[in-house]
Motif scaffolding. Structure first.
Motif, mmCIF file in Angstrom:
data_model
loop_
_atom_site.group_PDB
_atom_site.id
_atom_site.type_symbol
_atom_site.label_atom_id
_atom_site.label_comp_id
_atom_site.label_asym_id
_atom_site.label_seq_id
_atom_site.Cartn_x
_atom_site.Cartn_y
_atom_site.Cartn_z
ATOM 1 N N GLU A 168 110.125 -5.960 11.030
ATOM 2 C CA GLU A 168 109.190 -6.080 12.151
ATOM 3 C C GLU A 168 108.906 -4.722 12.790
ATOM 4 O OE1 GLU A 168 110.894 -9.000 14.762
ATOM 5 O OE2 GLU A 168 110.407 -10.651 13.402
ATOM 6 N N HIS A 197 106.591 -2.750 10.499
ATOM 7 C CA HIS A 197 105.253 -3.353 10.515
ATOM 8 C C HIS A 197 104.491 -2.955 11.780
ATOM 9 C CE1 HIS A 197 102.062 -6.160 9.637
ATOM 10 N NE2 HIS A 197 102.206 -6.687 10.852
ATOM 11 N N LYS A 198 105.169 -2.897 12.916
ATOM 12 C CA LYS A 198 104.517 -2.549 14.188
ATOM 13 C C LYS A 198 104.092 -1.077 14.232
ATOM 14 C CE LYS A 198 106.874 -5.976 17.028
ATOM 15 N NZ LYS A 198 107.888 -6.178 18.081
ATOM 16 N N GLN A 199 104.742 -0.224 13.461
ATOM 17 C CA GLN A 199 104.457 1.210 13.505
ATOM 18 C C GLN A 199 103.144 1.576 12.823
ATOM 19 O OE1 GLN A 199 106.464 2.965 15.583
ATOM 20 N NE2 GLN A 199 107.337 0.933 15.788
ATOM 21 N N LYS A 200 102.693 0.756 11.892
ATOM 22 C CA LYS A 200 101.421 0.980 11.182
ATOM 23 C C LYS A 200 101.328 2.401 10.609
ATOM 24 C CE LYS A 200 99.043 -2.717 13.242
ATOM 25 N NZ LYS A 200 99.380 -3.844 12.485
ATOM 26 N N LEU A 201 102.370 2.802 9.916
ATOM 27 C CA LEU A 201 102.437 4.119 9.299
ATOM 28 C C LEU A 201 101.565 4.159 8.050
ATOM 29 C CD1 LEU A 201 103.996 6.825 9.596
ATOM 30 C CD2 LEU A 201 105.680 5.885 8.039
ATOM 31 N N ALA A 202 100.806 5.212 7.884
ATOM 32 C CA ALA A 202 99.951 5.362 6.700
ATOM 33 C C ALA A 202 100.810 5.512 5.443
ATOM 34 C CB ALA A 202 99.047 6.570 6.860
ATOM 35 N N SER A 203 100.330 4.946 4.357
ATOM 36 C CA SER A 203 101.035 5.004 3.084
ATOM 37 C C SER A 203 100.885 6.373 2.440
ATOM 38 C CB SER A 203 100.463 3.930 2.155
ATOM 39 O OG SER A 203 101.122 3.963 0.922
ATOM 40 N N ASP A 250 102.125 1.595 -0.275
ATOM 41 C CA ASP A 250 102.087 0.330 0.463
ATOM 42 C C ASP A 250 103.416 -0.430 0.475
ATOM 43 O OD1 ASP A 250 99.416 0.699 1.231
ATOM 44 O OD2 ASP A 250 98.696 -0.143 -0.655
#
Length: 102
Positions: A39, A42-48, A85
Motif C-alpha cells: 500500500e 502504491h501511494k507513492q506513484k513512483l515512475a518505473s 512496472d
C-alpha cells in the motif's frame, strides 16, 4: 563401514550448511508488513525505471544509477524502486533485489 558413515555425515553437514546459508538470503515479511509495504509503494506513484539487458529476478544487483527510496514502514530495513512496472524491495547494502512485490 566407519569410513562410509563419516563421509555420509560430512556430506550431510555440507548440504545442511549450504541450505542454512540459502535460507538466510530469503526475505520473509510478515503478512501485515507485506500489505503495508504494498500500500505504501502504491501511494507513492513512483515512475518505473527501464533497465535494458537486465533480467529482473530476486538476487539481481541494480546499477548505481537506479535511485532507491526509503520505505516508511516500521521494522523494514529494505529500500524500494519500481523496475519495469514491478515494485521491488532492495537490500541497500548490496543493491540486490530481495523481493518482487506483486
Amino acid at each position: 563401514m566407519k569410513k562410509y558413515l563419516v563421509s555420509t555425515v560430512a556430506g550431510l553437514a555440507l548440504v545442511a550448511g549450504v541450505g542454512a546459508s540459502f535460507a538466510q538470503d530469503v526475505v520473509i515479511l510478515k503478512p501485515e508488513q507485506q500489505t503495508v509495504v504494498r500500500e505504501y509503494i502504491h501511494k507513492q506513484k513512483l515512475a518505473s525505471v527501464s533497465l535494458l539487458g537486465v533480467e529482473l529476478n530476486v538476487g539481481t544487483a541494480l546499477p548505481d544509477t537506479v535511485e532507491l527510496h526509503q520505505i516508511d514502514v516500521p521494522d523494514v530495513r529494505y529500500k524500494y524502486t519500481v523496475v519495469g512496472d514491478h515494485a521491488v524491495l532492495v537490500d541497500p547494502d548490496t543493491r540486490k533485489v530481495v523481493q518482487i512485490i506483486e
